[in-house]
Design a protein around this motif. Structure first.
Motif, short mmCIF file in Angstrom:
data_model
loop_
_atom_site.label_atom_id
_atom_site.label_comp_id
_atom_site.label_asym_id
_atom_site.label_seq_id
_atom_site.Cartn_x
_atom_site.Cartn_y
_atom_site.Cartn_z
N GLY A 103 24.03 23.23 41.19
CA GLY A 103 24.21 23.78 39.86
C GLY A 103 25.67 23.69 39.43
O GLY A 103 26.51 23.11 40.11
N GLN A 104 25.95 24.29 38.27
CA GLN A 104 27.31 24.33 37.76
C GLN A 104 27.93 25.69 38.12
O GLN A 104 27.36 26.73 37.78
N PHE A 105 29.05 25.67 38.80
CA PHE A 105 29.68 26.90 39.24
C PHE A 105 31.09 27.02 38.69
O PHE A 105 31.82 26.02 38.59
N ILE A 106 31.45 28.25 38.33
CA ILE A 106 32.81 28.55 37.93
C ILE A 106 33.24 29.81 38.68
O ILE A 106 32.55 30.83 38.63
N THR A 107 34.37 29.73 39.36
CA THR A 107 34.91 30.91 40.01
C THR A 107 36.16 31.36 39.26
O THR A 107 36.90 30.54 38.73
N SER A 108 36.34 32.66 39.19
CA SER A 108 37.49 33.21 38.50
C SER A 108 37.86 34.53 39.18
O SER A 108 37.10 35.05 40.00
N LYS A 109 39.01 35.04 38.81
CA LYS A 109 39.43 36.31 39.40
C LYS A 109 40.10 37.17 38.36
O LYS A 109 40.66 36.68 37.38
N ASP A 110 40.00 38.46 38.56
CA ASP A 110 40.73 39.43 37.75
C ASP A 110 41.82 39.99 38.65
O ASP A 110 41.54 40.86 39.47
N PRO A 111 43.04 39.48 38.54
CA PRO A 111 44.08 39.91 39.47
C PRO A 111 44.45 41.38 39.30
O PRO A 111 44.88 42.01 40.26
N ALA A 112 44.30 41.91 38.12
CA ALA A 112 44.65 43.32 37.91
C ALA A 112 43.69 44.23 38.65
O ALA A 112 44.09 45.27 39.18
N GLU A 113 42.41 43.85 38.69
CA GLU A 113 41.40 44.66 39.34
C GLU A 113 41.05 44.15 40.73
O GLU A 113 40.26 44.78 41.43
N ASN A 114 41.63 43.02 41.13
CA ASN A 114 41.33 42.41 42.43
C ASN A 114 39.84 42.17 42.61
O ASN A 114 39.22 42.61 43.59
#
Length: 127
Positions: A71-82
């Motif tokens: 499938g199509q995957f996108i990973t991301s992060k919220d550094p403020a909330e870890n």
């Protein structure tokens, strides 16, 4: 110690979407970890005790994905909330498996299974 807790995966039909999240807590602000940056990612079980990378995101935001994703995957992060996220769309049965999130006190990890891992969450894609 670093703690990671993947959200509940679940079952979806092929072609549908699923989003996983993974908050990271614990000793992630120690001097060595903070100065070195951190890399976070998602992994599958591999033969033996190893894990194989699905997607990783480096300290500077550089993202890498495995070549064998269906499938199509996108990973991301919220550094403020870890918090680390993995969004999968157009999922296929071949994406079925356990997904572990991981954190390591390195600037980059490039799909390498390093550092701390969560307990894993099962994702099942049915045809």
């Amino acid at each position: 110690q670093v703690q990671l807790l993947e959200s509940v995966g679940g079952s979806v039909q092929a072609g549908r979407s699923l989003r996983l999240s993974c908050p990271v807590s614990g000793d992630i602000y120690n001097p060595a970890g903070w100065s070195a940056g951190n890399c976070m990612g998602w992994f599958h079980p591999a033969p033996g005790p190893d894990r194989e990378g699905v997607a990783t995101i480096d300290s500077d935001g550089t993202v890498m994905y495995a070549n064998n994703l269906k499938g199509q995957f996108i990973t991301s992060k919220d550094p403020a909330e870890n918090i680390l996220y993995l969004q999968g769309t157009g999922l296929e049965p071949g994406d079925t498996g356990i997904y572990y999130c991981a954190w390591v006190a390195l600037k980059d990890c490039k799909l390498l299974p390093l550092g701390y891992f969560g307990q894993g969450t099962q994702v099942t894609v049915s045809s």
